[in-house]
Design an enzyme around this catalytic site. Structure first.
Site, PDB file in Angstrom:
ATOM      1  CE  LYS A 162      30.395  15.446  11.652  1.00  0.00           C
ATOM      2  NZ  LYS A 162      29.550  16.545  11.228  1.00  0.00           N
ATOM      3  CD  GLU A 237      45.267  22.808  10.896  1.00  0.00           C
ATOM      4  OE1 GLU A 237      45.458  23.144  12.094  1.00  0.00           O
ATOM      5  OE2 GLU A 237      44.419  23.338  10.184  1.00  0.00           O
ATOM      6  CB  CYS A 271      43.878  26.619  11.436  1.00  0.00           C
ATOM      7  SG  CYS A 271      44.367  26.159   9.790  1.00  0.00           S
ATOM      8  CD  GLU A 372      42.201  27.949  16.359  1.00  0.00           C
ATOM      9  OE1 GLU A 372      41.536  27.003  16.787  1.00  0.00           O
ATOM     10  OE2 GLU A 372      42.852  27.903  15.299  1.00  0.00           O
TER      11      GLU A 372
HETATM   12  N1  NDP Z   1      41.983  24.066  12.947  1.00  0.00           N
HETATM   13  C1  NDP Z   1      41.031  24.585  12.285  1.00  0.00           C
HETATM   14  O1  NDP Z   1      41.199  24.837  11.149  1.00  0.00           O
HETATM   15  C2  NDP Z   1      39.708  24.804  12.893  1.00  0.00           C
HETATM   16  C3  NDP Z   1      39.604  25.208  14.197  1.00  0.00           C
HETATM   17  N2  NDP Z   1      38.393  25.410  14.740  1.00  0.00           N
HETATM   18  C4  NDP Z   1      38.351  25.882  16.131  1.00  0.00           C
HETATM   19  O2  NDP Z   1      37.346  25.194  16.833  1.00  0.00           O
HETATM   20  C5  NDP Z   1      36.408  26.085  17.391  1.00  0.00           C
HETATM   21  C6  NDP Z   1      35.055  25.415  17.398  1.00  0.00           C
HETATM   22  O3  NDP Z   1      34.636  25.113  16.076  1.00  0.00           O
HETATM   23  P1  NDP Z   1      33.915  23.741  15.731  1.00  0.00           P
HETATM   24  O4  NDP Z   1      33.361  23.844  14.373  1.00  0.00           O
HETATM   25  O5  NDP Z   1      32.975  23.389  16.831  1.00  0.00           O
HETATM   26  O6  NDP Z   1      35.150  22.724  15.724  1.00  0.00           O
HETATM   27  P2  NDP Z   1      35.192  21.155  15.860  1.00  0.00           P
HETATM   28  O7  NDP Z   1      36.607  20.749  15.961  1.00  0.00           O
HETATM   29  O8  NDP Z   1      34.310  20.673  16.941  1.00  0.00           O
HETATM   30  O9  NDP Z   1      34.581  20.636  14.468  1.00  0.00           O
HETATM   31  C7  NDP Z   1      35.359  20.258  13.356  1.00  0.00           C
HETATM   32  C8  NDP Z   1      34.782  18.988  12.737  1.00  0.00           C
HETATM   33  O10 NDP Z   1      34.858  17.922  13.683  1.00  0.00           O
HETATM   34  C9  NDP Z   1      33.553  17.344  13.850  1.00  0.00           C
HETATM   35  N3  NDP Z   1      33.452  16.792  15.190  1.00  0.00           N
HETATM   36  C10 NDP Z   1      33.068  17.413  16.341  1.00  0.00           C
HETATM   37  N4  NDP Z   1      33.155  16.559  17.387  1.00  0.00           N
HETATM   38  C11 NDP Z   1      33.580  15.367  16.882  1.00  0.00           C
HETATM   39  C12 NDP Z   1      33.862  14.079  17.442  1.00  0.00           C
HETATM   40  N5  NDP Z   1      33.741  13.828  18.750  1.00  0.00           N
HETATM   41  N6  NDP Z   1      34.259  13.083  16.617  1.00  0.00           N
HETATM   42  C13 NDP Z   1      34.391  13.289  15.298  1.00  0.00           C
HETATM   43  N7  NDP Z   1      34.153  14.489  14.710  1.00  0.00           N
HETATM   44  C14 NDP Z   1      33.763  15.516  15.488  1.00  0.00           C
HETATM   45  C15 NDP Z   1      32.618  18.506  13.561  1.00  0.00           C
HETATM   46  O11 NDP Z   1      31.317  18.043  13.304  1.00  0.00           O
HETATM   47  P3  NDP Z   1      29.990  18.863  13.738  1.00  0.00           P
HETATM   48  O12 NDP Z   1      29.767  19.872  12.696  1.00  0.00           O
HETATM   49  O13 NDP Z   1      28.949  17.790  13.744  1.00  0.00           O
HETATM   50  O14 NDP Z   1      30.249  19.437  15.096  1.00  0.00           O
HETATM   51  C16 NDP Z   1      33.304  19.110  12.366  1.00  0.00           C
HETATM   52  O15 NDP Z   1      33.060  18.355  11.221  1.00  0.00           O
HETATM   53  C17 NDP Z   1      36.519  27.333  16.527  1.00  0.00           C
HETATM   54  O16 NDP Z   1      36.112  28.467  17.198  1.00  0.00           O
HETATM   55  C18 NDP Z   1      37.990  27.326  16.229  1.00  0.00           C
HETATM   56  O17 NDP Z   1      38.704  27.907  17.271  1.00  0.00           O
HETATM   57  C19 NDP Z   1      37.247  25.197  14.023  1.00  0.00           C
HETATM   58  C20 NDP Z   1      37.294  24.804  12.715  1.00  0.00           C
HETATM   59  C21 NDP Z   1      38.555  24.629  12.028  1.00  0.00           C
HETATM   60  O1  AKG Z   2      43.313  27.771   4.213  1.00  0.00           O
HETATM   61  C1  AKG Z   2      44.366  27.407   4.705  1.00  0.00           C
HETATM   62  O2  AKG Z   2      45.423  27.294   4.070  1.00  0.00           O
HETATM   63  C2  AKG Z   2      44.391  27.076   6.137  1.00  0.00           C
HETATM   64  C3  AKG Z   2      43.414  26.048   6.453  1.00  0.00           C
HETATM   65  C4  AKG Z   2      42.635  26.455   7.601  1.00  0.00           C
HETATM   66  O3  AKG Z   2      42.270  27.577   7.775  1.00  0.00           O
HETATM   67  C5  AKG Z   2      42.243  25.449   8.512  1.00  0.00           C
HETATM   68  O4  AKG Z   2      42.806  24.350   8.484  1.00  0.00           O
HETATM   69  O5  AKG Z   2      41.340  25.738   9.266  1.00  0.00           O
END
Ligand code: NDP
Ligand code: AKG
Length: 472
Positions: A162, A237, A271, A372
């Protein structure tokens, strides 16, 4: 009765122009379940292929990606707004990850342990889990999926993937590339659906044996709770709020350059991005001056141009979210010392561009020091006592990456011992990582404790068997 949601269309937009890049019909729960069944079937043959040969299939994918690195880089630029040099770098990084995991096929070892009984052979072996779920974000839309899918495949699993909706085209093309490289159809199947529909389906469907997730803390915690009802493995993560400590003896110029590399590339949407910068009071004026000078060299511009270092953020939601943090920082009393003006050129008119922001006078209780942001926003905090600085650096729920700049080996080693983060950098940017090294966080970043990348990654995707054989 099965839960069916109305079908929706998702438009993937170019963040630089807001033009439509692709259109996707969202799947409902029943369609996802059908895909899971097809993926389960595909795994039955795949698991019989010896692990080194499974690894060779990854080498073919790596070769195809490498040959078309520029084309893939441009795709990343178009769909998620990555600057072209970062897009191409992500392609090469993905190639290295694939090659590393291809080699893991030769290293899927067990142990032969001496038995106490004569005539008994005792050993252990790893077996695949079956079919696993992989949920990925849009910010590193090629490398993160590959670093989850490659170890799953080499270990003998099939994958239901997904991807984030913002990067559906990249993901669809990646699945096509897997097939072009000779992977059986449905061994990796993509589901294009709203996150919660997939989360619920993965949690309920007994064919899904484990889920690996990268994304927000909030979503990760929801999925963790859902999966707990079946008690299956969860690798997560879930973000960072990464500290960057500059000691009195630091190389200030190098530190400033690496703040840009770690905090502003990909418009801070990593991240592992540098976010909170702790600077020793004695060097604060010199640091501040150099940082402002270095920021002047950081070109915000169209991501298609080689000279651009920062492009747009990914979409309207992300744009508004980052701006709410910037506005909150001002309300909380932080002082904006760089980035007060936005670009007015023609190229900026339609895109989600945000000029990098540097805030001074930030204190630990402010929102920008705790949450974040996932944008090009840096917060400066002064310190005079190292122990107090470490305490503040650790006073957050996240624990992904961290950095210290110092020439003092004792201070650096104390920092390694005491900083609460899974990735620790000394005189290197917070985003620095290599495929053969484990990657992941502690505290609420890394629920479950499973690491990605490195040899650790395979462990998440295998089951151990302990075997006793009567040989006489
Ligand atoms: N740790 C990291 O690397 C990341 C952190 N973020 C943080 O999250 C904030 C919001 O970003 P966002 O993209 O909305 O992050 P999300 O955590 O919501 O999305 C990440 C993934 O999870 C999916 N997802 C969302 N809700 C569910 C659920 N209930 N069950 C299973 N999968 C799900 C999303 O799908 P869909 O596209 O359908 O919503 C996407 O594929 C950012 O501003 C940032 O702060 C975001 C991305 C990466
Ligand atoms: O690119 C990396 O090494 C960090 C991965 C990352 O940004 C994330 O998990 O959202």
């Amino acid at each position: 009765m099965k839960h069916i949601i109305e079908k929706q269309k998702y438009l993937s937009l170019n963040p630089t122009t807001k033009e439509i890049v692709a259109e996707f019909q969202m799947m409902n729960k029943e369609e996802i379940e059908e895909i899971i069944l097809a993926t389960v079937e595909a795994q039955k043959e795949w698991k019989k292929i010896p692990a080194p040969s499974r690894g060779e299939a990854l080498l073919k994918i790596a070769d195809l990606l490498e040959k078309r690195a520029d084309e893939w880089g441009q795709l990343l630029t178009t769909e998620v707004g990555k600057c072209i040099r970062d897009g191409v770098a992500e392609v090469y990084r993905s190639v290295s990850i694939l090659r590393f995991f291809a080699g893991e096929g030769y290293r899927m070892t067990g142990e032969t342990i001496p038995s106490k009984q004569e005539g008994v052979l005792a050993y252990t072996k790893q077996q695949p889990l079956g079919t696993v779920g992989v949920i990925t974000p849009w910010n590193v839309p090629l490398a993160i999926p590959i670093w989850k899918i490659a170890p799953a495949l080499v270990a003998g699993n099939s994958v239901v993937w997904k991807p984030a909706n913002q990067s559906l085209l990249i993901s669809q093309k990646l699945v096509a590339l897997f097939e072009e490289a000779g992977l059986p159809k449905n061994l990796v199947a993509m589901v294009q659906a709203e996150g919660p529909v997939v989360g619920d389906t993965f949690a309920e469907n007994e064919n899904i044996k484990a889920v690996s997730f990268t994304g927000s803390n909030k979503t990760g915690k929801i999925i963790n709770k859902l999966l707990a009802t079946r008690g299956i493995r969860f690798q997560a993560e879930m973000g960072g709020k990464n500290p960057f400590i500059i000691m009195a003896d630091a190389d200030i110029e190098q530190a400033c350059k690496d703040i840009v590399a770690g905090g502003l590339l990909d418009a801070g949407q990593r991240c592992t991005a540098t976010s909170r910068i702790f600077v020793h009071t004695s060097i604060y004026p010199a640091f501040r001056e150099k940082m402002l000078e270095v920021l002047e060299t950081v070109k915000l511009g169209p991501p298609t141009e080689e000279a651009s270092i920062i492009g747009p953020v990914v979409d309207q939601g992300q744009y508004e979210n980052i701006w709410s943090y910037i506005n909150q920082a001002k309300l909380d009393g932080a002082t904006l010392i760089y980035g007060g003006d936005e670009p007015e050129e023609e190229w900026a008119k339609n895109g989600y561009f945000i000029k990098p922001k540097l805030f001074d006078n930030v204190s630990q209780d402010m929102t920008i020091a705790k949450e974040e942001i996932f944008g090009p926003v840096l917060a400066l905090i002064q310190f005079s006592d190292f122990d107090e600085c470490l305490k503040q650096a650790n006073a957050i729920e996240y624990g992904l990456s961290s950095t210290i700049y110092t020439k003092d080996i004792s201070a650096a080693m104390k920092y390694v011992d005491e900083i609460e983060s899974g990735l620790v950098h000394i005189n290197l940017p917070s985003t620095y990582s290599e495929p053969q090294m484990p990657f992941g966080g502690i505290k609420s970043t890394g629920i479950g404790g499973f690491r990605e990348l490195g040899t650790h990654a395979i462990k998440f995707y295998t089951e151990w068997k302990t075997v006793y054989v009567r040989t006489k």
